[in-house]
Write a protein that holds these residues in place. Structure first.
Motif, PDB file in Angstrom:
ATOM      1  N   MET A 156       0.825  -1.206   0.000  1.00  0.00           N
ATOM      2  CA  MET A 156       0.000   0.000   0.000  1.00  0.00           C
ATOM      3  C   MET A 156       0.862   1.259   0.000  1.00  0.00           C
ATOM      4  N   ASN A 157       2.156   1.132   0.363  1.00  0.00           N
ATOM      5  CA  ASN A 157       3.025   2.305   0.449  1.00  0.00           C
ATOM      6  C   ASN A 157       3.692   2.625  -0.885  1.00  0.00           C
ATOM      7  N   ARG A 158       3.519   1.768  -1.890  1.00  0.00           N
ATOM      8  CA  ARG A 158       4.173   1.988  -3.176  1.00  0.00           C
ATOM      9  C   ARG A 158       3.135   2.314  -4.238  1.00  0.00           C
ATOM     10  N   SER A 159       3.446   3.341  -5.038  1.00  0.00           N
ATOM     11  CA  SER A 159       2.554   3.703  -6.143  1.00  0.00           C
ATOM     12  C   SER A 159       2.934   2.965  -7.419  1.00  0.00           C
ATOM     13  N   GLU A 160       4.166   2.426  -7.481  1.00  0.00           N
ATOM     14  CA  GLU A 160       4.640   1.712  -8.654  1.00  0.00           C
ATOM     15  C   GLU A 160       5.076   0.309  -8.254  1.00  0.00           C
ATOM     16  N   PRO A 161       5.085  -0.631  -9.195  1.00  0.00           N
ATOM     17  CA  PRO A 161       5.555  -1.995  -8.894  1.00  0.00           C
ATOM     18  C   PRO A 161       7.011  -1.984  -8.459  1.00  0.00           C
ATOM     19  N   CYS A 162       7.369  -2.926  -7.596  1.00  0.00           N
ATOM     20  CA  CYS A 162       8.736  -2.969  -7.097  1.00  0.00           C
ATOM     21  C   CYS A 162       9.700  -3.525  -8.137  1.00  0.00           C
ATOM     22  N   VAL A 163       9.209  -4.309  -9.074  1.00  0.00           N
ATOM     23  CA  VAL A 163      10.040  -4.840 -10.151  1.00  0.00           C
ATOM     24  C   VAL A 163       9.275  -4.710 -11.471  1.00  0.00           C
ATOM     25  N   ALA A 164       9.978  -4.932 -12.561  1.00  0.00           N
ATOM     26  CA  ALA A 164       9.346  -4.833 -13.873  1.00  0.00           C
ATOM     27  C   ALA A 164       8.322  -5.954 -14.051  1.00  0.00           C
ATOM     28  N   LEU A 165       7.150  -5.589 -14.559  1.00  0.00           N
ATOM     29  CA  LEU A 165       6.082  -6.556 -14.779  1.00  0.00           C
ATOM     30  C   LEU A 165       5.903  -6.879 -16.255  1.00  0.00           C
ATOM     31  N   THR A 166       6.623  -6.183 -17.123  1.00  0.00           N
ATOM     32  CA  THR A 166       6.583  -6.471 -18.558  1.00  0.00           C
ATOM     33  C   THR A 166       8.009  -6.563 -19.082  1.00  0.00           C
ATOM     34  N   MET A 167       8.187  -7.367 -20.106  1.00  0.00           N
ATOM     35  CA  MET A 167       9.487  -7.528 -20.740  1.00  0.00           C
ATOM     36  C   MET A 167       9.277  -7.664 -22.243  1.00  0.00           C
ATOM     37  N   SER A 168      10.064  -6.938 -23.035  1.00  0.00           N
ATOM     38  CA  SER A 168       9.934  -6.967 -24.490  1.00  0.00           C
ATOM     39  C   SER A 168      11.281  -7.304 -25.116  1.00  0.00           C
ATOM     40  N   ARG A 169      11.224  -7.885 -26.292  1.00  0.00           N
ATOM     41  CA  ARG A 169      12.439  -8.198 -27.036  1.00  0.00           C
ATOM     42  C   ARG A 169      12.153  -8.160 -28.535  1.00  0.00           C
ATOM     43  N   ARG A 170      13.205  -8.004 -29.301  1.00  0.00           N
ATOM     44  CA  ARG A 170      13.077  -7.960 -30.755  1.00  0.00           C
ATOM     45  C   ARG A 170      12.799  -9.365 -31.280  1.00  0.00           C
ATOM     46  N   CYS A 171      11.990  -9.447 -32.346  1.00  0.00           N
ATOM     47  CA  CYS A 171      11.641 -10.746 -32.919  1.00  0.00           C
ATOM     48  C   CYS A 171      11.500 -10.612 -34.432  1.00  0.00           C
ATOM     49  N   ARG A 172      11.518 -11.734 -35.106  1.00  0.00           N
ATOM     50  CA  ARG A 172      11.364 -11.766 -36.552  1.00  0.00           C
ATOM     51  C   ARG A 172       9.921 -12.123 -36.906  1.00  0.00           C
ATOM     52  N   ILE A 173       9.296 -11.295 -37.704  1.00  0.00           N
ATOM     53  CA  ILE A 173       7.916 -11.544 -38.119  1.00  0.00           C
ATOM     54  C   ILE A 173       7.891 -12.653 -39.171  1.00  0.00           C
ATOM     55  N   ARG A 174       7.066 -13.651 -38.944  1.00  0.00           N
ATOM     56  CA  ARG A 174       7.040 -14.823 -39.818  1.00  0.00           C
ATOM     57  C   ARG A 174       6.453 -14.516 -41.192  1.00  0.00           C
ATOM     58  N   ARG A 175       5.430 -13.684 -41.223  1.00  0.00           N
ATOM     59  CA  ARG A 175       4.732 -13.421 -42.488  1.00  0.00           C
ATOM     60  C   ARG A 175       5.118 -12.033 -43.000  1.00  0.00           C
ATOM     61  N   ARG A 176       5.958 -12.005 -44.022  1.00  0.00           N
ATOM     62  CA  ARG A 176       6.356 -10.733 -44.605  1.00  0.00           C
ATOM     63  C   ARG A 176       5.225 -10.119 -45.429  1.00  0.00           C
ATOM     64  N   ARG A 177       4.352 -10.949 -45.976  1.00  0.00           N
ATOM     65  CA  ARG A 177       3.281 -10.460 -46.840  1.00  0.00           C
ATOM     66  C   ARG A 177       1.939 -10.634 -46.139  1.00  0.00           C
ATOM     67  N   CYS A 178       1.176  -9.566 -46.074  1.00  0.00           N
ATOM     68  CA  CYS A 178      -0.142  -9.627 -45.458  1.00  0.00           C
ATOM     69  C   CYS A 178      -1.180 -10.116 -46.477  1.00  0.00           C
ATOM     70  N   PRO A 179      -2.186 -10.847 -46.048  1.00  0.00           N
ATOM     71  CA  PRO A 179      -3.235 -11.299 -46.962  1.00  0.00           C
ATOM     72  C   PRO A 179      -3.954 -10.122 -47.616  1.00  0.00           C
ATOM     73  N   GLY A 180      -4.141 -10.197 -48.955  1.00  0.00           N
ATOM     74  CA  GLY A 180      -4.843  -9.139 -49.665  1.00  0.00           C
ATOM     75  C   GLY A 180      -4.055  -7.870 -49.829  1.00  0.00           C
ATOM     76  N   ASP A 181      -2.756  -7.968 -49.687  1.00  0.00           N
ATOM     77  CA  ASP A 181      -1.919  -6.776 -49.839  1.00  0.00           C
ATOM     78  C   ASP A 181      -1.647  -6.555 -51.326  1.00  0.00           C
ATOM     79  N   LYS A 182      -2.573  -5.883 -52.037  1.00  0.00           N
ATOM     80  CA  LYS A 182      -2.456  -5.696 -53.478  1.00  0.00           C
ATOM     81  C   LYS A 182      -1.325  -4.736 -53.816  1.00  0.00           C
ATOM     82  N   LYS A 183      -1.074  -3.808 -52.942  1.00  0.00           N
ATOM     83  CA  LYS A 183      -0.027  -2.831 -53.198  1.00  0.00           C
ATOM     84  C   LYS A 183       1.323  -3.510 -53.322  1.00  0.00           C
ATOM     85  N   MET A 184       1.560  -4.505 -52.444  1.00  0.00           N
ATOM     86  CA  MET A 184       2.831  -5.219 -52.495  1.00  0.00           C
ATOM     87  C   MET A 184       2.927  -6.023 -53.779  1.00  0.00           C
TER      88      MET A 184
END
Length: 225
Positions: free
Chosen positions: A171-199
Motif C-alpha cells: 500500500m506504500n508503493r505507487s509503482e511496482p517494485c520490479v518490472a512486470l513487462t518484458m519486451s524483445r526484438r523478434c522476426r515476423i514470420r509473415r512478410r506479406r499480409c493477406p490481400g496486400d495488393k499494393k505489395m
C-alpha cells in the motif's frame, strides 16, 4: 694478474648490485610500515593505515593500505587497524564480516546476504542484481505475438512482449517494485499480409522493369552483332 683482478672486481660489483637491489626491494616492501620484516613485509602500520595480511600457502606478507581492497572490510582497533576478508565466498564486497554490500556475478543481494535465487516473499531486480523485499510476483507469461504497428505481417522485424502479475502489492508503493513487462526484438514470420495488393503491384512493376531491361540488352546485342 690483470685478468684475476678484473674477475675479482666484477664479482664484487655483482655482489654490490645484488645487495642494492635487495635493499631497494626491502624498502619497497616496508613502504608505509611502522615495523617491517624482510621476509614477511609490514608487521605494523603508521597511524590511520590498515594492515592487510596476504597469505600464500604457509607464507604470509603484510601491506599497509589507506583503503582495504575489494573482498575485505576495515576494522579500527586500539593496537592496530586491519583489513579482514569477507566471510561468505559469494560476497564480492562487504561492510562487516557477515554483511555483504555487493555480491559476485549470478547472485542477488538481500539484507546483507547473497542468494542464487531470491527467497520467497521477494523478487529479483535484474539490473541491480538485488532481491526486492516485500514484493512477490508470479511467473512470466508466454511470449506474445511478434507485432509492429499493431500488425503481425508486412514487416521483417517486430517486438514481442510477456508479462507477470504482482502477487503482494504494498500500500506504500505507487509503482511496482520490479518490472512486470518484458519486451524483445523478434522476426515476423509473415512478410506479406493477406490481400496486400499494393505489395503485389509493386513486385509486378519490378518484374516488368527487369524484363524490359533484359529486352533492351538483347536488342543492343543484335544491333552490335
Amino acid at each position: 694478474m690483470y685478468p684475476r683482478a678484473l674477475t675479482a672486481g666484477l664479482f664484487l660489483l655483482g655482489c654490490w648490485l645484488r645487495a642494492g637491489a635487495e635493499e631497494r626491494g626491502s624498502l619497497q616492501k616496508c613502504r608505509s610500515c611502522q615495523d617491517c620484516s624482510a621476509d614477511n613485509g609490514c608487521l605494523s602500520c603508521q597511524h590511520r593505515l590498515f594492515l592487510l595480511i596476504r597469505r600464500e600457502g604457509i607464507r604470509q606478507h603484510g601491506e599497509c593500505m589507506h583503503v582495504c581492497p575489494v573482498g575485505h572490510y576495515s576494522v579500527r582497533g586500539k593496537d592496530a587497524n586491519r583489513c579482514l576478508r569477507c566471510k561468505a565466498s559469494s560476497c564480492e564486497d562487504c561492510f562487516s564480516r557477515e554483511f555483504c554490500i555487493r555480491c559476485r556475478p549470478d547472485h542477488y543481494l538481500l539484507k546483507g546476504k547473497c542468494y542464487t535465487a531470491c527467497p520467497k516473499g521477494s523478487a529479483p531486480e535484474a539490473q541491480l542484481m538485488e532481491c526486492m523485499d516485500g514484493c512477490e510476483v508470479g511467473p512470466w507469461s508466454k511470449w506474445g505475438p511478434c507485432v509492429r504497428n499493431q500488425q503481425t505481417c508486412g514487416y521483417k522485424w517486430g517486438t514481442e512482449t510477456r508479462t507477470r502479475q504482482e502477487l503482494s502489492a504494498s500500500m506504500n508503493r505507487s509503482e511496482p517494485c520490479v518490472a512486470l513487462t518484458m519486451s524483445r526484438r523478434c522476426r515476423i514470420r509473415r512478410r506479406r499480409c493477406p490481400g496486400d495488393k499494393k505489395m503485389h503491384r509493386h513486385r509486378g512493376n519490378k518484374w516488368r522493369k527487369r524484363q524490359q531491361a533484359s529486352g533492351w540488352r538483347s536488342e543492343e546485342g543484335d544491333i552490335s552483332s
